[in-house]
Design a protein around this motif. Structure first.
Motif, PDB file in Angstrom:
ATOM      1  N   SER A 151      -5.081  -8.657   5.416  1.00  0.00           N
ATOM      2  CA  SER A 151      -3.725  -8.234   5.730  1.00  0.00           C
ATOM      3  C   SER A 151      -2.822  -9.466   5.776  1.00  0.00           C
ATOM      4  O   SER A 151      -3.293 -10.592   5.694  1.00  0.00           O
ATOM      5  CB  SER A 151      -3.681  -7.503   7.081  1.00  0.00           C
ATOM      6  N   TRP A 152      -1.513  -9.225   5.890  1.00  0.00           N
ATOM      7  CA  TRP A 152      -0.574 -10.339   6.044  1.00  0.00           C
ATOM      8  C   TRP A 152       0.665  -9.838   6.770  1.00  0.00           C
ATOM      9  O   TRP A 152       0.914  -8.634   6.861  1.00  0.00           O
ATOM     10  CB  TRP A 152      -0.207 -10.984   4.712  1.00  0.00           C
ATOM     11  N   ASN A 153       1.412 -10.797   7.311  1.00  0.00           N
ATOM     12  CA  ASN A 153       2.657 -10.490   8.014  1.00  0.00           C
ATOM     13  C   ASN A 153       3.784 -11.330   7.441  1.00  0.00           C
ATOM     14  O   ASN A 153       3.615 -12.535   7.237  1.00  0.00           O
ATOM     15  CB  ASN A 153       2.535 -10.769   9.511  1.00  0.00           C
ATOM     16  N   LEU A 187       0.806  -1.219   0.000  1.00  0.00           N
ATOM     17  CA  LEU A 187       0.000   0.000   0.000  1.00  0.00           C
ATOM     18  C   LEU A 187       0.844   1.275   0.000  1.00  0.00           C
ATOM     19  O   LEU A 187       0.608   2.188  -0.792  1.00  0.00           O
ATOM     20  CB  LEU A 187      -0.934   0.009   1.214  1.00  0.00           C
ATOM     21  N   ASN A 188       1.813   1.351   0.899  1.00  0.00           N
ATOM     22  CA  ASN A 188       2.589   2.581   1.033  1.00  0.00           C
ATOM     23  C   ASN A 188       3.311   2.996  -0.238  1.00  0.00           C
ATOM     24  O   ASN A 188       3.399   4.194  -0.529  1.00  0.00           O
ATOM     25  CB  ASN A 188       3.577   2.466   2.190  1.00  0.00           C
ATOM     26  N   PRO A 189       3.849   2.060  -1.024  1.00  0.00           N
ATOM     27  CA  PRO A 189       4.489   2.484  -2.268  1.00  0.00           C
ATOM     28  C   PRO A 189       3.551   3.222  -3.215  1.00  0.00           C
ATOM     29  O   PRO A 189       3.993   4.068  -3.997  1.00  0.00           O
ATOM     30  CB  PRO A 189       4.962   1.159  -2.883  1.00  0.00           C
ATOM     31  N   ALA A 190       2.244   2.909  -3.148  1.00  0.00           N
ATOM     32  CA  ALA A 190       1.264   3.603  -3.982  1.00  0.00           C
ATOM     33  C   ALA A 190       0.690   4.828  -3.286  1.00  0.00           C
ATOM     34  O   ALA A 190       0.226   5.771  -3.943  1.00  0.00           O
ATOM     35  CB  ALA A 190       0.129   2.647  -4.341  1.00  0.00           C
ATOM     36  N   LEU A 191       0.758   4.833  -1.968  1.00  0.00           N
ATOM     37  CA  LEU A 191       0.097   5.876  -1.179  1.00  0.00           C
ATOM     38  C   LEU A 191       0.949   7.135  -1.012  1.00  0.00           C
ATOM     39  O   LEU A 191       0.446   8.257  -1.069  1.00  0.00           O
ATOM     40  CB  LEU A 191      -0.258   5.300   0.190  1.00  0.00           C
ATOM     41  N   TYR A 192       2.241   6.945  -0.803  1.00  0.00           N
ATOM     42  CA  TYR A 192       3.122   8.064  -0.479  1.00  0.00           C
ATOM     43  C   TYR A 192       3.813   8.606  -1.729  1.00  0.00           C
ATOM     44  O   TYR A 192       4.401   7.843  -2.504  1.00  0.00           O
ATOM     45  CB  TYR A 192       4.188   7.631   0.545  1.00  0.00           C
ATOM     46  N   LYS A 193       3.738   9.927  -1.910  1.00  0.00           N
ATOM     47  CA  LYS A 193       4.421  10.548  -3.047  1.00  0.00           C
ATOM     48  C   LYS A 193       5.935  10.430  -2.902  1.00  0.00           C
ATOM     49  O   LYS A 193       6.644  10.148  -3.861  1.00  0.00           O
ATOM     50  CB  LYS A 193       4.018  12.025  -3.153  1.00  0.00           C
ATOM     51  N   LYS A 194       6.422  10.675  -1.687  1.00  0.00           N
ATOM     52  CA  LYS A 194       7.854  10.549  -1.428  1.00  0.00           C
ATOM     53  C   LYS A 194       8.132   9.127  -0.953  1.00  0.00           C
ATOM     54  O   LYS A 194       7.608   8.697   0.065  1.00  0.00           O
ATOM     55  CB  LYS A 194       8.292  11.573  -0.376  1.00  0.00           C
ATOM     56  N   SER A 243      -6.216   2.068  11.810  1.00  0.00           N
ATOM     57  CA  SER A 243      -4.856   2.161  12.343  1.00  0.00           C
ATOM     58  C   SER A 243      -4.025   3.250  11.682  1.00  0.00           C
ATOM     59  O   SER A 243      -2.864   3.431  12.036  1.00  0.00           O
ATOM     60  CB  SER A 243      -4.145   0.813  12.186  1.00  0.00           C
ATOM     61  N   GLY A 244      -4.604   3.992  10.732  1.00  0.00           N
ATOM     62  CA  GLY A 244      -3.864   5.100  10.141  1.00  0.00           C
ATOM     63  C   GLY A 244      -4.263   5.386   8.708  1.00  0.00           C
ATOM     64  O   GLY A 244      -4.855   4.532   8.027  1.00  0.00           O
ATOM     65  N   ASN A 245      -3.948   6.580   8.223  1.00  0.00           N
ATOM     66  CA  ASN A 245      -4.224   6.959   6.844  1.00  0.00           C
ATOM     67  C   ASN A 245      -3.513   6.014   5.883  1.00  0.00           C
ATOM     68  O   ASN A 245      -2.314   5.764   5.998  1.00  0.00           O
ATOM     69  CB  ASN A 245      -3.755   8.391   6.571  1.00  0.00           C
ATOM     70  N   GLY A 246      -4.268   5.490   4.920  1.00  0.00           N
ATOM     71  CA  GLY A 246      -3.682   4.623   3.919  1.00  0.00           C
ATOM     72  C   GLY A 246      -3.388   3.219   4.382  1.00  0.00           C
ATOM     73  O   GLY A 246      -2.850   2.419   3.618  1.00  0.00           O
ATOM     74  N   SER A 247      -3.738   2.890   5.616  1.00  0.00           N
ATOM     75  CA  SER A 247      -3.507   1.536   6.127  1.00  0.00           C
ATOM     76  C   SER A 247      -4.506   0.575   5.466  1.00  0.00           C
ATOM     77  O   SER A 247      -5.517   0.992   4.887  1.00  0.00           O
ATOM     78  CB  SER A 247      -3.701   1.510   7.644  1.00  0.00           C
ATOM     79  N   PRO A 248      -4.244  -0.726   5.536  1.00  0.00           N
ATOM     80  CA  PRO A 248      -5.214  -1.684   4.994  1.00  0.00           C
ATOM     81  C   PRO A 248      -6.595  -1.512   5.599  1.00  0.00           C
ATOM     82  O   PRO A 248      -7.604  -1.763   4.939  1.00  0.00           O
ATOM     83  CB  PRO A 248      -4.614  -3.048   5.384  1.00  0.00           C
ATOM     84  N   LEU A 249      -6.630  -1.070   6.849  1.00  0.00           N
ATOM     85  CA  LEU A 249      -7.917  -0.903   7.534  1.00  0.00           C
ATOM     86  C   LEU A 249      -8.634   0.359   7.061  1.00  0.00           C
ATOM     87  O   LEU A 249      -9.864   0.379   6.939  1.00  0.00           O
ATOM     88  CB  LEU A 249      -7.678  -0.908   9.036  1.00  0.00           C
ATOM     89  N   HIS A 250      -7.883   1.409   6.767  1.00  0.00           N
ATOM     90  CA  HIS A 250      -8.470   2.600   6.149  1.00  0.00           C
ATOM     91  C   HIS A 250      -9.060   2.225   4.796  1.00  0.00           C
ATOM     92  O   HIS A 250     -10.195   2.594   4.465  1.00  0.00           O
ATOM     93  CB  HIS A 250      -7.393   3.684   5.985  1.00  0.00           C
ATOM     94  N   LEU A 251      -8.297   1.473   3.992  1.00  0.00           N
ATOM     95  CA  LEU A 251      -8.780   1.092   2.669  1.00  0.00           C
ATOM     96  C   LEU A 251      -9.940   0.107   2.754  1.00  0.00           C
ATOM     97  O   LEU A 251     -10.800   0.074   1.876  1.00  0.00           O
ATOM     98  CB  LEU A 251      -7.640   0.514   1.845  1.00  0.00           C
ATOM     99  N   SER A 252      -9.985  -0.684   3.825  1.00  0.00           N
ATOM    100  CA  SER A 252     -11.157  -1.547   4.050  1.00  0.00           C
ATOM    101  C   SER A 252     -12.402  -0.688   4.210  1.00  0.00           C
ATOM    102  O   SER A 252     -13.475  -1.007   3.679  1.00  0.00           O
ATOM    103  CB  SER A 252     -10.954  -2.410   5.302  1.00  0.00           C
TER     104      SER A 252
END
Length: 325
Positions: free
Chosen positions: A252-254, A102-109, A161-170
């Motif tokens: 999600s996964w770990n 998720l983060n690679p697509a979510l964060y510009k930097k 659990s936070g902006n752009g987290s799997p739970l936000h996207l859920s």
């Protein structure tokens, strides 16, 4: 001539030692404690999995595996710290769908490259998410929640659990498929979000099932639906959201990652210890009770999984409209 040959011999010997040193180092590994970075606050699903796994990995490696929570930026801070660590096997990451899809697509930097900056070790578990509400909240099913939200758009809030987290996207996917408008309240991890939902400060939450399941069993939360396509084996009485909203699915996964460049011999030792940990009878029982599905993949299988997840989640992140500078 003799001096020249002697000098060349020393050079050849030094080169030989340089190549032999990593192998010897890997053979002796580990000679001191290993730090496992959890890139989220304590109390969430990733923290739960990490502590169960770390304890048993300590037995296998005969050195303590210390869990260190380093939350922030949706998991980016902890993941970046591991990516920049020495590739010696003494700093590893409990990665997730957030850090590596998720983060690679979510964060510009970009704080790191999810594929190039890590050595995959093993995909440990897949984890269902769950939609819960405070027991005093009037909706007792997904259908009733949708009806309430449609009557009063923008009135009801959900925690994640936070902006752009799997739970936000859920939550974002739920809004999209249900045609409703909810208020998203991001927290710095599932633990703090759980506290407020149980206390009634926020009525609704999307969370990983393992970190919520004991609260559901105790009646501190009411589960409306799991986010996976099928019901969770350990909680078969909880319906899927897809039973009301066809096509709905998130999870999600770990997985364990080391810094890129970590010697294969060390990666293999970490892999074997991680797989042994999730297959330990006590750990296996606790993970299964929490509805985590045990995988225990090879490093190559985890690498392929990350590539697939990056391709899958990029359009979902784009559809959600979520992006962070």
């Amino acid at each position: 001539m003799i001096k020249l040959l002697s000098a060349m011999a020393r050079i050849v010997g030094a080169v030989g030692l340089a190549f032999a040193a990593p192998a010897a180092f890997a053979a002796d590994y580990p000679t001191r404690p290993v730090v496992m970075i959890v890139p989220f606050a304590p109390g969430g699903s990733t923290d739960l999995v990490a502590r169960l796994v770390a304890a048993k990995m300590s037995d296998a490696l005969k050195q303590q595996v210390i869990v260190e929570n380093r939350g922030g930026a949706g998991g980016n801070l902890g993941a970046a710290a591991v990516a920049k660590s020495a590739p010696d096997g003494y700093t590893i990451l409990m990665g997730t769908v957030a850090t590596h899809a998720l983060n690679p697509a979510l964060y510009k930097k970009k704080a790191y490259d999810a594929e190039k900056d890590f050595a995959p070790v093993t995909l440990l578990v897949n984890v269902p998410n769950v939609l819960t509400v405070n027991p005093n909240f009037e909706a007792k099913s997904v259908k009733e929640l949708i009806e309430l939200a449609r009557k009063e758009p923008g009135k009801y809030a959900y925690a994640s659990s936070g902006n752009g987290s799997p739970l936000h996207l859920s939550g974002a996917l739920f809004e999209k498929l249900a045609g409703v408008k909810l208020i998203h309240i991001p927290y710095k991890g599932s633990g703090p979000a759980l506290v407020d939902v149980i206390a009634g400060q926020v009525p609704i939450q999307f969370d990983n099932l393992p970190s919520s399941v004991e609260h559901i069993k105790a009646g501190r939360l009411r589960a409306l639906g799991v986010t996976t396509a099928q019901r969770a084996p350990s909680q078969p009485d909880i319906p899927t959201i897809a039973e009301t909203l066809p096509g709905y699915e998130t999870y999600s996964w770990n997985a364990l990652f080391a810094p890129a460049g970590t010697p294969k011999e060390i990666v293999d030792k970490l892999h074997d210890a991680g797989v042994a940990a999730v297959n330990d009878p006590m750990v296996k029982a606790k993970l299964s009770d929490a509805s985590a599905v045990i995988v225990g993949s090879t490093p190559d299988e985890l690498a392929a999984h990350v590539t697939k997840e990056l391709a899958k989640w990029a359009p979902n992140v784009a559809d959600s409209g979520a992006q962070i500078d």
